[in-house]
Motif scaffolding. Structure first.
Motif, PDB file in Angstrom:
ATOM      1  N   SER A  38      39.317  68.412   7.208  1.00 47.78           N
ATOM      2  CA  SER A  38      37.980  68.546   6.637  1.00 47.78           C
ATOM      3  C   SER A  38      37.064  67.498   7.263  1.00 47.78           C
ATOM      4  CB  SER A  38      38.024  68.385   5.117  1.00 47.78           C
ATOM      5  OG  SER A  38      38.505  67.105   4.766  1.00 47.78           O
ATOM      6  N   GLY A  39      35.769  67.674   7.063  1.00 47.36           N
ATOM      7  CA  GLY A  39      34.796  66.844   7.746  1.00 47.36           C
ATOM      8  C   GLY A  39      34.853  65.378   7.390  1.00 47.36           C
ATOM      9  N   GLY A  40      35.281  65.056   6.176  1.00 53.56           N
ATOM     10  CA  GLY A  40      35.278  63.664   5.745  1.00 53.56           C
ATOM     11  C   GLY A  40      36.145  62.755   6.583  1.00 53.56           C
ATOM     12  N   PHE A  41      37.242  63.282   7.108  1.00 52.54           N
ATOM     13  CA  PHE A  41      38.144  62.469   7.928  1.00 52.54           C
ATOM     14  C   PHE A  41      38.014  62.812   9.406  1.00 52.54           C
ATOM     15  CE2 PHE A  41      42.211  60.776   9.475  1.00 52.54           C
ATOM     16  CZ  PHE A  41      42.267  59.564   8.798  1.00 52.54           C
ATOM     17  N   ALA A  42      37.123  63.734   9.745  1.00 54.90           N
ATOM     18  CA  ALA A  42      37.059  64.255  11.116  1.00 54.90           C
ATOM     19  C   ALA A  42      36.744  63.179  12.144  1.00 54.90           C
ATOM     20  CB  ALA A  42      36.030  65.379  11.199  1.00 54.90           C
ATOM     21  N   ALA A  43      35.778  62.310  11.872  1.00 57.06           N
ATOM     22  CA  ALA A  43      35.407  61.293  12.855  1.00 57.06           C
ATOM     23  C   ALA A  43      36.570  60.353  13.130  1.00 57.06           C
ATOM     24  CB  ALA A  43      34.183  60.512  12.368  1.00 57.06           C
ATOM     25  N   ALA A  44      37.269  59.935  12.083  1.00 58.34           N
ATOM     26  CA  ALA A  44      38.431  59.061  12.264  1.00 58.34           C
ATOM     27  C   ALA A  44      39.524  59.783  13.037  1.00 58.34           C
ATOM     28  CB  ALA A  44      38.954  58.606  10.903  1.00 58.34           C
ATOM     29  N   TYR A  45      39.772  61.029  12.687  1.00 61.32           N
ATOM     30  CA  TYR A  45      40.815  61.816  13.362  1.00 61.32           C
ATOM     31  C   TYR A  45      40.501  61.981  14.849  1.00 61.32           C
ATOM     32  CZ  TYR A  45      43.423  65.952  14.822  1.00 61.32           C
ATOM     33  OH  TYR A  45      44.214  66.828  15.516  1.00 61.32           O
ATOM     34  N   LYS A  46      39.261  62.311  15.174  1.00 64.66           N
ATOM     35  CA  LYS A  46      38.887  62.502  16.579  1.00 64.66           C
ATOM     36  C   LYS A  46      39.057  61.208  17.376  1.00 64.66           C
ATOM     37  CE  LYS A  46      35.557  66.210  15.686  1.00 64.66           C
ATOM     38  NZ  LYS A  46      34.117  66.580  15.648  1.00 64.66           N
ATOM     39  N   ALA A  47      38.806  60.065  16.736  1.00 62.83           N
ATOM     40  CA  ALA A  47      38.973  58.788  17.422  1.00 62.83           C
ATOM     41  C   ALA A  47      40.442  58.425  17.603  1.00 62.83           C
ATOM     42  CB  ALA A  47      38.254  57.688  16.633  1.00 62.83           C
ATOM     43  N   LEU A  48      41.280  58.843  16.663  1.00 62.93           N
ATOM     44  CA  LEU A  48      42.692  58.469  16.687  1.00 62.93           C
ATOM     45  C   LEU A  48      43.563  59.431  17.492  1.00 62.93           C
ATOM     46  CD1 LEU A  48      42.998  57.504  12.921  1.00 62.93           C
ATOM     47  CD2 LEU A  48      43.297  55.927  14.845  1.00 62.93           C
ATOM     48  N   ALA A  49      43.139  60.671  17.611  1.00 63.08           N
ATOM     49  CA  ALA A  49      43.969  61.700  18.240  1.00 63.08           C
ATOM     50  C   ALA A  49      44.413  61.346  19.662  1.00 63.08           C
ATOM     51  CB  ALA A  49      43.252  63.046  18.217  1.00 63.08           C
ATOM     52  N   PRO A  50      43.515  60.875  20.532  1.00 71.13           N
ATOM     53  CA  PRO A  50      43.957  60.581  21.906  1.00 71.13           C
ATOM     54  C   PRO A  50      45.079  59.540  21.970  1.00 71.13           C
ATOM     55  CG  PRO A  50      41.569  60.657  21.783  1.00 71.13           C
ATOM     56  CD  PRO A  50      42.064  60.671  20.381  1.00 71.13           C
ATOM     57  N   GLU A  51      45.016  58.538  21.108  1.00 77.91           N
ATOM     58  CA  GLU A  51      46.061  57.507  21.108  1.00 77.91           C
ATOM     59  C   GLU A  51      47.396  58.082  20.646  1.00 77.91           C
ATOM     60  OE1 GLU A  51      48.022  53.926  21.638  1.00 77.91           O
ATOM     61  OE2 GLU A  51      46.082  54.617  22.381  1.00 77.91           O
ATOM     62  N   PHE A  52      47.367  58.941  19.641  1.00 78.81           N
ATOM     63  CA  PHE A  52      48.599  59.586  19.178  1.00 78.81           C
ATOM     64  C   PHE A  52      49.213  60.428  20.288  1.00 78.81           C
ATOM     65  CE2 PHE A  52      50.703  63.349  17.383  1.00 78.81           C
ATOM     66  CZ  PHE A  52      51.738  62.729  16.690  1.00 78.81           C
ATOM     67  N   GLU A  53      48.389  61.197  20.973  1.00 77.36           N
ATOM     68  CA  GLU A  53      48.888  62.034  22.063  1.00 77.36           C
ATOM     69  C   GLU A  53      49.475  61.170  23.186  1.00 77.36           C
ATOM     70  OE1 GLU A  53      46.211  66.080  21.873  1.00 77.36           O
ATOM     71  OE2 GLU A  53      45.350  64.339  22.909  1.00 77.36           O
ATOM     72  N   LYS A  54      48.833  60.052  23.468  1.00 72.73           N
ATOM     73  CA  LYS A  54      49.307  59.156  24.518  1.00 72.73           C
ATOM     74  C   LYS A  54      50.653  58.546  24.150  1.00 72.73           C
ATOM     75  CE  LYS A  54      48.004  54.885  26.937  1.00 72.73           C
ATOM     76  NZ  LYS A  54      46.954  53.815  27.037  1.00 72.73           N
ATOM     77  N   ARG A  55      50.807  58.141  22.917  1.00 68.59           N
ATOM     78  CA  ARG A  55      52.037  57.475  22.482  1.00 68.59           C
ATOM     79  C   ARG A  55      53.223  58.436  22.396  1.00 68.59           C
ATOM     80  NH1 ARG A  55      50.801  53.082  17.670  1.00 68.59           N
ATOM     81  NH2 ARG A  55      49.035  52.030  18.658  1.00 68.59           N
TER      82      ARG A  55
END
Length: 270
Positions: A38-55
């Protein structure tokens, strides 16, 4: 020259080993993990996603929608029509409802962050006073047009706060719910004088100014939770994502997005 018997035997053994290696199962490959937020966590998720994929090497495939409501994009509606979703991030109460329905597994779901409702105006416009409940009430009565979301914050305003302030009737002609679109965009286009939504959803929208959070006595703090969909075929990867989003490594970007990490809130006693 005829090869010796030992050399022939060695060559045959090498070929046999090569054949056996081809028959062995390959190591588990990185997963493709489908996430609905949902939109409330979207900005945090978009910022965190690349690091998760990298790890991890996993690939995240993301979809967006409100935690509730009648729109096709709403996360419960996506699950009810069996969309390919492994992990959901949404308002806590709505996620609990999906747990009770059996759509989300009970094990492992928990709160990620806490969110407050804020008010925005078009960039450069005068900033009305919302520093107290009395000031907020006057601002609402004076505004020519008001927009609010179709998710948790908007439901609270329309069904709880407006009646509590005694202005529900006055709001009927000028306050409207915005389905499946960030409220900030409506304000930025000048289609509403003021808009209300989770602060984390207002901050990323260009063309608006965040006036601030609602006063404490008129505020509703909303938890955003993460859960694993019961039908997932990528449970291990889903567990890894939940652990990462809940980790202390994720906390700074969650704070930057306008949310308070749940771990920080528990530590501070709020």
């Amino acid at each position: 020259m005829i090869p010796s018997a030992p050399r022939q035997a060695g060559g045959a053994l090498s070929r046999l080993l090569a054949t056996l290696l081809l028959l062995l199962p390959l190591p588990a490959s990185a997963a493709e993990l489908h996430v609905a937020s949902s939109g409330g966590f979207a900005a945090a998720y978009k910022a965190l996603a690349p690091e998760f994929e990298k790890r991890t090497g996993h690939k995240l495939v993301s979809a967006w929608g409100p935690s509730m409501g009648d729109t096709p994009e709403a996360i419960p509606n996506r699950l009810h029509r069996d969309e390919d979703i492994d992990v959901v991030i949404m308002v806590g109460d709505s996620l609990e409802g999906l747990v009770h329905e059996g759509e989300v597994i009970d094990e492992g779901h928990h709160v990620l962050a806490l969110s407050k409702i804020g008010m925005a105006v078009k960039a450069g416009a005068p900033r009305p006073d919302i520093s107290s409940v009395a000031a907020l009430k006057q601002t609402l009565l004076s505004a020519r047009s008001i927009a609010y979301s179709d998710s948790a914050s908007g439901v609270f305003l329309s069904t709880v706060l407006f009646p509590r302030l005694g202005i529900a009737d006055a709001m009927k002609g000028k306050a409207r719910m915005i389905p499946a679109e960030p409220v900030g965009r409506v304000v930025a286009r000048g289609e509403a004088e003021i808009g209300f939504q989770q602060i984390s959803e207002l901050l990323p929208v260009p063309g608006i100014d965040l006036v601030g959070a609602l006063p404490d006595a008129a505020q509703k703090v909303t938890p955003f939770s993460v859960g694993i969909v019961a039908a997932t075929k990528e449970k291990q990867a889903a567990d890894e994502l939940v652990a990462f989003l809940s980790s202390t490594d994720a906390a700074p970007l969650i704070i930057q997005s306008g949310l308070e990490p749940a771990s920080t809130a528990r530590h501070s006693g709020s």
